[in-house]
Design a protein around this motif. Structure first.
Motif, PDB file in Angstrom:
ATOM      1  N   THR A   1       0.845  -1.196   0.000  1.00  0.00           N
ATOM      2  CA  THR A   1       0.000   0.000   0.000  1.00  0.00           C
ATOM      3  C   THR A   1       0.885   1.251   0.000  1.00  0.00           C
ATOM      4  N   VAL A   2       0.479   2.243  -0.788  1.00  0.00           N
ATOM      5  CA  VAL A   2       1.159   3.544  -0.744  1.00  0.00           C
ATOM      6  C   VAL A   2       0.309   4.471   0.115  1.00  0.00           C
ATOM      7  N   LEU A   3       0.945   5.134   1.069  1.00  0.00           N
ATOM      8  CA  LEU A   3       0.223   6.011   1.994  1.00  0.00           C
ATOM      9  C   LEU A   3       0.544   7.467   1.671  1.00  0.00           C
ATOM     10  N   GLN A   4      -0.503   8.285   1.638  1.00  0.00           N
ATOM     11  CA  GLN A   4      -0.308   9.707   1.348  1.00  0.00           C
ATOM     12  C   GLN A   4       0.174  10.409   2.602  1.00  0.00           C
ATOM     13  N   SER A   5       1.473  10.705   2.615  1.00  0.00           N
ATOM     14  CA  SER A   5       2.071  11.335   3.789  1.00  0.00           C
ATOM     15  C   SER A   5       3.430  11.892   3.404  1.00  0.00           C
ATOM     16  N   ASP A   6       3.813  13.017   4.025  1.00  0.00           N
ATOM     17  CA  ASP A   6       5.112  13.629   3.742  1.00  0.00           C
ATOM     18  C   ASP A   6       6.270  12.839   4.337  1.00  0.00           C
ATOM     19  N   GLN A   7       5.970  11.890   5.191  1.00  0.00           N
ATOM     20  CA  GLN A   7       7.043  11.126   5.827  1.00  0.00           C
ATOM     21  C   GLN A   7       7.920  10.448   4.778  1.00  0.00           C
ATOM     22  N   VAL A   8       9.234  10.530   4.999  1.00  0.00           N
ATOM     23  CA  VAL A   8      10.174   9.821   4.126  1.00  0.00           C
ATOM     24  C   VAL A   8      10.369   8.445   4.747  1.00  0.00           C
ATOM     25  N   ASN A   9       9.470   7.514   4.413  1.00  0.00           N
ATOM     26  CA  ASN A   9       9.549   6.240   5.114  1.00  0.00           C
ATOM     27  C   ASN A   9       8.866   5.115   4.352  1.00  0.00           C
ATOM     28  N   ALA A  10       9.185   3.898   4.772  1.00  0.00           N
ATOM     29  CA  ALA A  10       8.565   2.691   4.241  1.00  0.00           C
ATOM     30  C   ALA A  10       8.776   1.608   5.286  1.00  0.00           C
ATOM     31  N   PHE A  11       7.921   0.585   5.258  1.00  0.00           N
ATOM     32  CA  PHE A  11       8.146  -0.546   6.172  1.00  0.00           C
ATOM     33  C   PHE A  11       7.570  -1.815   5.593  1.00  0.00           C
ATOM     34  N   CYS A  12       8.043  -2.946   6.113  1.00  0.00           N
ATOM     35  CA  CYS A  12       7.449  -4.237   5.791  1.00  0.00           C
ATOM     36  C   CYS A  12       7.262  -4.971   7.103  1.00  0.00           C
ATOM     37  N   LEU A  13       6.019  -5.261   7.444  1.00  0.00           N
ATOM     38  CA  LEU A  13       5.716  -5.924   8.712  1.00  0.00           C
ATOM     39  C   LEU A  13       5.850  -7.437   8.565  1.00  0.00           C
ATOM     40  N   PRO A  14       6.017  -8.156   9.691  1.00  0.00           N
ATOM     41  CA  PRO A  14       6.078  -9.618   9.613  1.00  0.00           C
ATOM     42  C   PRO A  14       4.832 -10.135   8.875  1.00  0.00           C
ATOM     43  N   GLY A  15       5.021 -11.131   8.029  1.00  0.00           N
ATOM     44  CA  GLY A  15       3.904 -11.641   7.252  1.00  0.00           C
ATOM     45  C   GLY A  15       3.797 -10.986   5.888  1.00  0.00           C
ATOM     46  N   GLY A  16       4.615  -9.927   5.648  1.00  0.00           N
ATOM     47  CA  GLY A  16       4.703  -9.375   4.295  1.00  0.00           C
ATOM     48  C   GLY A  16       3.803  -8.200   3.982  1.00  0.00           C
ATOM     49  N   LYS A  17       3.399  -7.450   4.984  1.00  0.00           N
ATOM     50  CA  LYS A  17       2.572  -6.265   4.720  1.00  0.00           C
ATOM     51  C   LYS A  17       3.475  -5.038   4.546  1.00  0.00           C
ATOM     52  N   ILE A  18       3.489  -4.523   3.312  1.00  0.00           N
ATOM     53  CA  ILE A  18       4.413  -3.442   2.952  1.00  0.00           C
ATOM     54  C   ILE A  18       3.664  -2.115   2.829  1.00  0.00           C
ATOM     55  N   ALA A  19       4.268  -1.045   3.312  1.00  0.00           N
ATOM     56  CA  ALA A  19       3.716   0.300   3.103  1.00  0.00           C
ATOM     57  C   ALA A  19       4.837   1.238   2.681  1.00  0.00           C
ATOM     58  N   VAL A  20       4.528   2.124   1.745  1.00  0.00           N
ATOM     59  CA  VAL A  20       5.471   3.152   1.291  1.00  0.00           C
ATOM     60  C   VAL A  20       4.778   4.492   1.423  1.00  0.00           C
ATOM     61  N   TYR A  21       5.425   5.462   2.062  1.00  0.00           N
ATOM     62  CA  TYR A  21       4.860   6.801   2.179  1.00  0.00           C
ATOM     63  C   TYR A  21       5.213   7.607   0.935  1.00  0.00           C
ATOM     64  N   THR A  22       4.279   8.425   0.463  1.00  0.00           N
ATOM     65  CA  THR A  22       4.539   9.190  -0.759  1.00  0.00           C
ATOM     66  C   THR A  22       5.743  10.123  -0.579  1.00  0.00           C
ATOM     67  N   GLY A  23       6.034  10.534   0.654  1.00  0.00           N
ATOM     68  CA  GLY A  23       7.184  11.398   0.915  1.00  0.00           C
ATOM     69  C   GLY A  23       8.509  10.752   0.551  1.00  0.00           C
ATOM     70  N   LEU A  24       8.528   9.424   0.495  1.00  0.00           N
ATOM     71  CA  LEU A  24       9.768   8.721   0.137  1.00  0.00           C
ATOM     72  C   LEU A  24      10.042   8.813  -1.362  1.00  0.00           C
ATOM     73  N   LEU A  25       8.978   8.905  -2.167  1.00  0.00           N
ATOM     74  CA  LEU A  25       9.127   8.776  -3.623  1.00  0.00           C
ATOM     75  C   LEU A  25      10.081   9.813  -4.236  1.00  0.00           C
ATOM     76  N   PRO A  26       9.952  11.118  -3.913  1.00  0.00           N
ATOM     77  CA  PRO A  26      10.893  12.071  -4.503  1.00  0.00           C
ATOM     78  C   PRO A  26      12.325  11.891  -3.996  1.00  0.00           C
ATOM     79  N   VAL A  27      12.498  11.425  -2.762  1.00  0.00           N
ATOM     80  CA  VAL A  27      13.854  11.212  -2.227  1.00  0.00           C
ATOM     81  C   VAL A  27      14.484   9.993  -2.903  1.00  0.00           C
ATOM     82  N   ALA A  28      13.689   8.950  -3.096  1.00  0.00           N
ATOM     83  CA  ALA A  28      14.194   7.764  -3.802  1.00  0.00           C
ATOM     84  C   ALA A  28      14.514   8.150  -5.247  1.00  0.00           C
ATOM     85  N   GLY A  29      13.601   8.850  -5.882  1.00  0.00           N
ATOM     86  CA  GLY A  29      13.904   9.433  -7.185  1.00  0.00           C
ATOM     87  C   GLY A  29      13.780   8.495  -8.378  1.00  0.00           C
ATOM     88  N   ASN A  30      14.103   7.225  -8.217  1.00  0.00           N
ATOM     89  CA  ASN A  30      14.000   6.273  -9.334  1.00  0.00           C
ATOM     90  C   ASN A  30      13.696   4.878  -8.798  1.00  0.00           C
TER      91      ASN A  30
END
Ligand SMILES: [Zn+2]
Length: 297
Positions: free
Chosen positions: A121-150
């Protein structure tokens, strides 16, 4: 009035026995729950009472809580589809990369990922962050996308997060917390004051949460980099990524993957040292991009 004074003599002898009993139990607990992680070749202590299924249930609970509190992007959104596609490529490479790493340590991979139910899931948030919980639940914050860049850099971050789940770092932390509670209980039961207790615990390596977390970060960096390389991403993007990360998060709370590291410089040095291996993994597993041809051994 001598209530506050240090009791000595027989009380001191009893105190020693209480401490020895706790220490014996602690040592038993430590060694009976100790194993070698096939993916890292390093010793880990995971309470046998904490099963991957339990961890997965906790992960799902936490994920649902996060999804309730944050604003998830629709699955059809462009960012959602891009992040999902990157995650899928990484996930497809977990089995052969696990087998290859375990073989390097003369061990067999345990393949905890077989029990995972992946979700991204992508979450709308300025946070520069992402996580993967046990069992494989992944979240990426939109704030990470420009910092990652590619896509390559994003794959490095996602690989790192997935690695934490594969290495069962959450269960290791829970085990650690149990041992620390045991230590505190021992201190309280023996009437030892907190200062002495901390000195004793430090002597046995307890309470050293920071270096422990750092070693988890280093392990996640390595496994994540191999996953990204094997999934045909460019692992060399990891270096400029961490440079951007350092710049982009200076005035904010540090993200999960930057908070416990000694410094970006050390991390970049470690990543550069891993680069020949990562490029070797890329050559070995990325013969046909995303295809089924790459197999370990
Ligand atoms: Zn991390």
């Amino acid at each position: 009035m001598n209530l506050g004074q240090m009791p000595g003599g027989r009380r001191g002898g009893l105190r020693l026995w209480v401490l020895l009993a706790f220490a014996a139990y602690g040592a038993y607990y430590w060694y009976s729950n100790r194993s070698i992680d096939p993916l890292t070749g390093q010793a880990v202590v995971i309470d046998k009472g904490i099963s991957p299924e339990q961890e997965k249930a906790l992960g799902l609970q936490a994920y649902q809580e996060v999804l309730r509190q944050e604003q998830p992007l629709p699955a059809e959104a462009q960012a959602s589809r891009q992040v999902e596609a990157i995650a899928e490529r990484l996930i497809a490479r977990i089995p052969p990369v696990s087998d290859a790493l375990a073989a390097e340590h003369g061990l067999q991979a345990s393949h905890v990922e077989r029990g995972f139910d992946w979700a991204v899931t992508v979450l709308q948030s300025d946070q520069v962050n992402a996580f993967c919980l046990p069992g494989g639940k992944i979240a990426v914050y939109t704030g990470l996308l420009p910092v990652a860049g590619n896509a390559d850099a994003l794959a490095v971050v996602l690989g790192h997060e997935i690695a934490h789940a594969l290495l069962r770092h959450g269960a290791q932390r829970m085990t650690r917390a149990k041992l620390e509670q045991l230590g505190q209980l021992a201190g309280a039961a023996s009437g030892m004051d907190q200062g002495t207790l901390q000195t004793v615990m430090a002597a046995y390596g307890y309470g050293s949460a920071l270096p422990y977390a750092r070693s988890q970060e280093t392990q996640a960096d390595e496994l994540g980099l191999m996953l990204a390389a094997a999934a045909c991403f460019d692992p060399r993007e990891a270096v400029p990524l961490w440079e951007r990360m350092e710049q982009g998060t200076q005035d904010r709370a540090p993200p999960e993957f930057a908070s416990t590291h000694p410094s970006a410089g050390t991390r970049i040095q470690q990543l550069q040292a891993l680069m020949p291996k990562a490029l070797e993994y890329r050559a070995r597993f990325c013969g046909d991009a995303g295809g089924a041809g790459a197999r370990a051994g």
